[in-house]
Design a protein around this motif. Structure first.
Motif, PDB file in Angstrom:
ATOM      1  N   GLU A   1      -9.108   3.325 -15.305  1.00 44.90           N
ATOM      2  CA  GLU A   1     -10.142   3.248 -14.277  1.00 44.90           C
ATOM      3  C   GLU A   1      -9.605   2.603 -13.002  1.00 44.90           C
ATOM      4  O   GLU A   1      -9.827   3.095 -11.890  1.00 44.90           O
ATOM      5  N   VAL A   2      -8.880   1.503 -13.162  1.00 49.56           N
ATOM      6  CA  VAL A   2      -8.303   0.811 -12.004  1.00 49.56           C
ATOM      7  C   VAL A   2      -7.266   1.720 -11.336  1.00 49.56           C
ATOM      8  O   VAL A   2      -7.208   1.807 -10.104  1.00 49.56           O
ATOM      9  N   GLY A   3      -6.463   2.406 -12.147  1.00 51.58           N
ATOM     10  CA  GLY A   3      -5.470   3.341 -11.605  1.00 51.58           C
ATOM     11  C   GLY A   3      -6.125   4.447 -10.792  1.00 51.58           C
ATOM     12  O   GLY A   3      -5.628   4.837  -9.726  1.00 51.58           O
ATOM     13  N   ALA A   4      -7.259   4.959 -11.288  1.00 48.24           N
ATOM     14  CA  ALA A   4      -7.982   6.012 -10.576  1.00 48.24           C
ATOM     15  C   ALA A   4      -8.527   5.487  -9.244  1.00 48.24           C
ATOM     16  O   ALA A   4      -8.469   6.178  -8.220  1.00 48.24           O
ATOM     17  N   GLU A   5      -9.039   4.256  -9.268  1.00 49.65           N
ATOM     18  CA  GLU A   5      -9.541   3.645  -8.028  1.00 49.65           C
ATOM     19  C   GLU A   5      -8.403   3.462  -7.020  1.00 49.65           C
ATOM     20  O   GLU A   5      -8.568   3.717  -5.825  1.00 49.65           O
ATOM     21  N   MET A   6      -7.241   3.028  -7.532  1.00 48.91           N
ATOM     22  CA  MET A   6      -6.074   2.814  -6.676  1.00 48.91           C
ATOM     23  C   MET A   6      -5.627   4.151  -6.066  1.00 48.91           C
ATOM     24  O   MET A   6      -5.313   4.226  -4.875  1.00 48.91           O
ATOM     25  N   LYS A   7      -5.608   5.189  -6.885  1.00 50.78           N
ATOM     26  CA  LYS A   7      -5.200   6.514  -6.422  1.00 50.78           C
ATOM     27  C   LYS A   7      -6.167   7.024  -5.348  1.00 50.78           C
ATOM     28  O   LYS A   7      -5.753   7.593  -4.334  1.00 50.78           O
ATOM     29  N   LYS A   8      -7.458   6.820  -5.587  1.00 52.89           N
ATOM     30  CA  LYS A   8      -8.484   7.249  -4.625  1.00 52.89           C
ATOM     31  C   LYS A   8      -8.306   6.517  -3.293  1.00 52.89           C
ATOM     32  O   LYS A   8      -8.359   7.122  -2.223  1.00 52.89           O
ATOM     33  N   LEU A   9      -8.075   5.217  -3.374  1.00 53.50           N
ATOM     34  CA  LEU A   9      -7.889   4.411  -2.172  1.00 53.50           C
ATOM     35  C   LEU A   9      -6.629   4.830  -1.406  1.00 53.50           C
ATOM     36  O   LEU A   9      -6.645   4.931  -0.184  1.00 53.50           O
ATOM     37  N   ASN A  10      -5.545   5.090  -2.145  1.00 51.94           N
ATOM     38  CA  ASN A  10      -4.319   5.563  -1.506  1.00 51.94           C
ATOM     39  C   ASN A  10      -4.550   6.903  -0.819  1.00 51.94           C
ATOM     40  O   ASN A  10      -4.034   7.150   0.274  1.00 51.94           O
ATOM     41  N   GLY A  11      -5.337   7.774  -1.440  1.00 56.89           N
ATOM     42  CA  GLY A  11      -5.669   9.070  -0.834  1.00 56.89           C
ATOM     43  C   GLY A  11      -6.445   8.891   0.456  1.00 56.89           C
ATOM     44  O   GLY A  11      -6.208   9.592   1.447  1.00 56.89           O
ATOM     45  N   GLU A  12      -7.354   7.941   0.446  1.00 55.03           N
ATOM     46  CA  GLU A  12      -8.146   7.630   1.639  1.00 55.03           C
ATOM     47  C   GLU A  12      -7.236   7.151   2.775  1.00 55.03           C
ATOM     48  O   GLU A  12      -7.360   7.596   3.919  1.00 55.03           O
ATOM     49  N   VAL A  13      -6.307   6.256   2.431  1.00 54.76           N
ATOM     50  CA  VAL A  13      -5.369   5.732   3.424  1.00 54.76           C
ATOM     51  C   VAL A  13      -4.477   6.865   3.940  1.00 54.76           C
ATOM     52  O   VAL A  13      -4.233   6.979   5.137  1.00 54.76           O
ATOM     53  N   ARG A  14      -4.008   7.714   3.011  1.00 52.81           N
ATOM     54  CA  ARG A  14      -3.148   8.838   3.384  1.00 52.81           C
ATOM     55  C   ARG A  14      -3.862   9.769   4.363  1.00 52.81           C
ATOM     56  O   ARG A  14      -3.269  10.291   5.313  1.00 52.81           O
ATOM     57  N   GLY A  15      -5.170   9.988   4.132  1.00 53.73           N
ATOM     58  CA  GLY A  15      -5.966  10.833   5.025  1.00 53.73           C
ATOM     59  C   GLY A  15      -6.027  10.260   6.431  1.00 53.73           C
ATOM     60  O   GLY A  15      -5.870  10.984   7.419  1.00 53.73           O
TER      61      GLY A  15
ATOM     62  N   ILE B   1       0.869  -1.155   0.000  1.00 53.50           N
ATOM     63  CA  ILE B   1       0.000   0.000   0.000  1.00 53.50           C
ATOM     64  C   ILE B   1       0.913   1.213   0.000  1.00 53.50           C
ATOM     65  O   ILE B   1       1.611   1.478   0.970  1.00 53.50           O
ATOM     66  N   GLN B   2       0.923   1.916  -1.115  1.00 56.47           N
ATOM     67  CA  GLN B   2       1.861   3.004  -1.323  1.00 56.47           C
ATOM     68  C   GLN B   2       1.818   4.030  -0.190  1.00 56.47           C
ATOM     69  O   GLN B   2       2.854   4.489   0.278  1.00 56.47           O
ATOM     70  N   ALA B   3       0.637   4.394   0.259  1.00 58.67           N
ATOM     71  CA  ALA B   3       0.507   5.413   1.297  1.00 58.67           C
ATOM     72  C   ALA B   3       1.113   4.961   2.627  1.00 58.67           C
ATOM     73  O   ALA B   3       1.514   5.786   3.440  1.00 58.67           O
ATOM     74  N   LEU B   4       1.196   3.653   2.841  1.00 55.98           N
ATOM     75  CA  LEU B   4       1.751   3.146   4.099  1.00 55.98           C
ATOM     76  C   LEU B   4       3.216   2.762   3.974  1.00 55.98           C
ATOM     77  O   LEU B   4       3.797   2.207   4.901  1.00 55.98           O
ATOM     78  N   ASN B   5       3.817   3.066   2.844  1.00 58.95           N
ATOM     79  CA  ASN B   5       5.231   2.786   2.613  1.00 58.95           C
ATOM     80  C   ASN B   5       6.034   3.954   3.200  1.00 58.95           C
ATOM     81  O   ASN B   5       6.436   4.874   2.505  1.00 58.95           O
ATOM     82  N   LEU B   6       6.242   3.911   4.504  1.00 61.32           N
ATOM     83  CA  LEU B   6       6.875   5.019   5.215  1.00 61.32           C
ATOM     84  C   LEU B   6       8.396   4.922   5.180  1.00 61.32           C
ATOM     85  O   LEU B   6       8.950   3.831   5.201  1.00 61.32           O
ATOM     86  N   PRO B   7       9.071   6.076   5.139  1.00 65.20           N
ATOM     87  CA  PRO B   7      10.542   6.062   5.176  1.00 65.20           C
ATOM     88  C   PRO B   7      11.053   5.516   6.507  1.00 65.20           C
ATOM     89  O   PRO B   7      10.382   5.633   7.541  1.00 65.20           O
TER      90      PRO B   7
END
Length: 170
Positions: free
Chosen positions: A127-141, A41-47
């Motif tokens: 479409e799948v990329g947009a869904e993935m981006k939206k989900l990553n944004g949700e996780v980031r929030g 999960i890209q948003a949870l890939n913390l340094p």
């Protein structure tokens, strides 16, 4: 004679056990077949520079548990868009582009050109990329509510890589 027969019987039993364990291992490997793909999960890939408290670690683990099934479903959907030949071509193109030192947009561009997607496939991938981006944004929030301001400052913003500043010639 009795001792010899007991020894032979014992050896036979040991060999039988070893053979059955070996056969079971081979069968398990055969059933496993493909290695299981890990989900990042890209948003949870913390340094690594961010030190988390135990409470933060627990909350992030909860986010991973909550969102992993959704990301797995999206990855599966993404894989199903491509034909087996296209998946092979993607793997080869990815390997070659990485060997050439390509990263980011340059790498994605090289891989996408190798795929030769139809218009329908291209639309589905977007479409799948947009869904993935939206989900990553949700996780980031949700992540921003868990981390401190200092920790958030250490996270690289998506799409804003460390660009080298050009020197002005005056």
């Amino acid at each position: 004679m009795l001792k010899l027969s007991k020894a032979l019987l014992t050896m036979t039993l040991i060999l039988a056990c070893v053979a059955s364990v070996d056969a079971a291992d081979k069968e398990a490997k055969k059933k496993k077949g493909k290695k299981q793909q890990t989900v990042r999960i890209q948003a949870l890939n913390l340094p690594k520079t961010i030190e988390l408290t135990d409470e933060q670690k627990e909350k992030i683990a909860g986010l991973k548990k909550e969102y992993t099934p959704q990301f797995v479903a999206l990855q599966k959907k993404n894989r199903e868009i491509l034909t087996p030949d296209q998946r092979k071509a993607r793997g080869k193109a990815m390997k070659q582009a990485k060997e050439e030192g390509k990263k980011g947009k340059e790498l994605r561009s090289a891989v996408n050109s190798a795929l030769k997607l139809s218009d329908d496939q291209s639309k589905q991938m977007k479409e799948v990329g947009a869904e993935m981006k939206k989900l990553n944004g949700e996780v980031r929030g949700k992540l921003s509510k868990i981390l401190t301001a200092d920790q958030l400052a250490k996270i690289k913003k998506p799409g804003k890589g460390s660009k080298k500043k050009k020197k002005k010639n005056t």
